[in-house]
Design a protein around this motif. Structure first.
Motif, PDB file in Angstrom:
ATOM      1  N   GLU A  92       0.847  -1.191   0.000  1.00 46.19           N
ATOM      2  CA  GLU A  92       0.000   0.000   0.000  1.00 46.19           C
ATOM      3  C   GLU A  92       0.886   1.246   0.000  1.00 46.19           C
ATOM      4  OE1 GLU A  92      -4.033   1.460   2.305  1.00 46.19           O
ATOM      5  OE2 GLU A  92      -2.931  -0.273   3.035  1.00 46.19           O
ATOM      6  N   LEU A  93       0.592   2.162  -0.918  1.00 40.83           N
ATOM      7  CA  LEU A  93       1.384   3.374  -1.100  1.00 40.83           C
ATOM      8  C   LEU A  93       0.499   4.598  -0.883  1.00 40.83           C
ATOM      9  CD1 LEU A  93       2.861   2.198  -4.502  1.00 40.83           C
ATOM     10  CD2 LEU A  93       4.018   2.048  -2.288  1.00 40.83           C
ATOM     11  N   SER A  94       0.975   5.551  -0.087  1.00 39.91           N
ATOM     12  CA  SER A  94       0.166   6.736   0.188  1.00 39.91           C
ATOM     13  C   SER A  94       0.278   7.796  -0.906  1.00 39.91           C
ATOM     14  CB  SER A  94       0.553   7.355   1.530  1.00 39.91           C
ATOM     15  OG  SER A  94       1.885   7.835   1.499  1.00 39.91           O
ATOM     16  N   ASN A  95       1.337   7.739  -1.721  1.00 41.22           N
ATOM     17  CA  ASN A  95       1.551   8.720  -2.795  1.00 41.22           C
ATOM     18  C   ASN A  95       2.007   8.004  -4.058  1.00 41.22           C
ATOM     19  OD1 ASN A  95       1.154  11.142  -1.196  1.00 41.22           O
ATOM     20  ND2 ASN A  95       3.098  10.658  -0.224  1.00 41.22           N
ATOM     21  N   ASP A  96       1.922   8.695  -5.179  1.00 39.45           N
ATOM     22  CA  ASP A  96       2.475   8.177  -6.425  1.00 39.45           C
ATOM     23  C   ASP A  96       3.980   8.023  -6.249  1.00 39.45           C
ATOM     24  OD1 ASP A  96      -0.105   8.639  -7.276  1.00 39.45           O
ATOM     25  OD2 ASP A  96       0.420  10.209  -8.713  1.00 39.45           O
ATOM     26  N   ILE A  97       4.535   6.939  -6.829  1.00 41.46           N
ATOM     27  CA  ILE A  97       5.978   6.714  -6.746  1.00 41.46           C
ATOM     28  C   ILE A  97       6.509   6.298  -8.107  1.00 41.46           C
ATOM     29  CG2 ILE A  97       5.844   6.005  -4.314  1.00 41.46           C
ATOM     30  CD1 ILE A  97       6.321   3.096  -5.323  1.00 41.46           C
ATOM     31  N   LYS A  98       7.815   6.123  -8.196  1.00 42.23           N
ATOM     32  CA  LYS A  98       8.449   5.542  -9.373  1.00 42.23           C
ATOM     33  C   LYS A  98       9.233   4.325  -8.906  1.00 42.23           C
ATOM     34  CE  LYS A  98       8.653   9.441 -12.423  1.00 42.23           C
ATOM     35  NZ  LYS A  98       9.414  10.176 -13.405  1.00 42.23           N
ATOM     36  N   VAL A  99       9.094   3.249  -9.656  1.00 44.31           N
ATOM     37  CA  VAL A  99       9.817   2.017  -9.383  1.00 44.31           C
ATOM     38  C   VAL A  99      10.676   1.748 -10.612  1.00 44.31           C
ATOM     39  CG1 VAL A  99       9.651  -0.443  -8.837  1.00 44.31           C
ATOM     40  CG2 VAL A  99       7.907   1.148  -7.980  1.00 44.31           C
ATOM     41  N   ASP A 100      11.970   1.766 -10.431  1.00 41.25           N
ATOM     42  CA  ASP A 100      12.904   1.605 -11.545  1.00 41.25           C
ATOM     43  C   ASP A 100      12.599   2.621 -12.652  1.00 41.25           C
ATOM     44  OD1 ASP A 100      15.153   0.426 -12.727  1.00 41.25           O
ATOM     45  OD2 ASP A 100      13.940  -1.038 -13.825  1.00 41.25           O
ATOM     46  N   GLY A 101      12.232   3.845 -12.237  1.00 35.85           N
ATOM     47  CA  GLY A 101      11.952   4.927 -13.180  1.00 35.85           C
ATOM     48  C   GLY A 101      10.571   4.882 -13.810  1.00 35.85           C
ATOM     49  N   LYS A 102       9.757   3.873 -13.440  1.00 30.98           N
ATOM     50  CA  LYS A 102       8.419   3.731 -14.013  1.00 30.98           C
ATOM     51  C   LYS A 102       7.372   4.171 -12.985  1.00 30.98           C
ATOM     52  CE  LYS A 102      10.074  -0.169 -16.677  1.00 30.98           C
ATOM     53  NZ  LYS A 102      10.102  -1.618 -16.768  1.00 30.98           N
ATOM     54  N   PRO A 103       6.355   4.924 -13.415  1.00 29.52           N
ATOM     55  CA  PRO A 103       5.365   5.444 -12.463  1.00 29.52           C
ATOM     56  C   PRO A 103       4.428   4.360 -11.924  1.00 29.52           C
ATOM     57  CG  PRO A 103       4.743   6.028 -14.700  1.00 29.52           C
ATOM     58  CD  PRO A 103       6.092   5.358 -14.787  1.00 29.52           C
TER      59      PRO A 103
END
Length: 148
Positions: A92-103
């Protein structure tokens, strides 16, 4: 008076009966959660801890098949590992993130891993409510990332 006593007894027992009926099988595995705030983002992972139970050295490639497998149950004929035991592992993520540069947008995701000998694929699925990966569908993937 007897009727009132029976009704009162049933009323008092109802919460306990409901608790007994809603427990899912856990195979003796313990539920666990880890969470941390990274920058401004809260990250929480809920999972069931797999027990080795005398299977040391026999987990990857045997109990957990490499890649995608037909588990012999459910609709998925190419299922990854559910990254834990029993129920889906949830991130569970509270904000938008990037994983390996991907949104990856904020939200709750089923976390799967297609385990490989040299590289693995981490899968964030929009379906976070499935039990295990028996009904995994790649059309529900929000993001896939290949890692070593």
């Amino acid at each position: 008076m007897k009727k009132k006593l029976i009704i009162a007894s049933l009323f008092l027992l109802t919460p306990f009966l409901k608790a007994q009926l809603t427990i899912t099988p856990n195979g003796g595995n313990k539920k666990a959660m880890v969470g941390e705030r990274i920058g401004l983002t809260d990250v929480a992972i809920h999972y069931d801890r797999p027990g080795l139970k005398g299977r040391e050295g026999k987990i990857l490639g045997t109990l957990i098949p490499y890649g995608f497998a037909d588990l012999g149950f459910g609709t998925s004929k190419a299922a990854p590992w559910r990254a834990g035991a029993n129920e889906n592992t949830i991130i569970e993520l509270s904000n938008d993130i990037k994983v390996d540069g991907k949104p990856l947008p904020a939200g709750k995701y089923g976390l799967f891993i297609a385990v490989g000998k040299e590289e693995s694929i981490i899968i964030f699925s929009k379906n976070n409510a499935a039990w295990g990966s028996f009904f995994y569908d790649d059309k529900e993937d929000a993001l896939r990332v290949t890692v070593k």
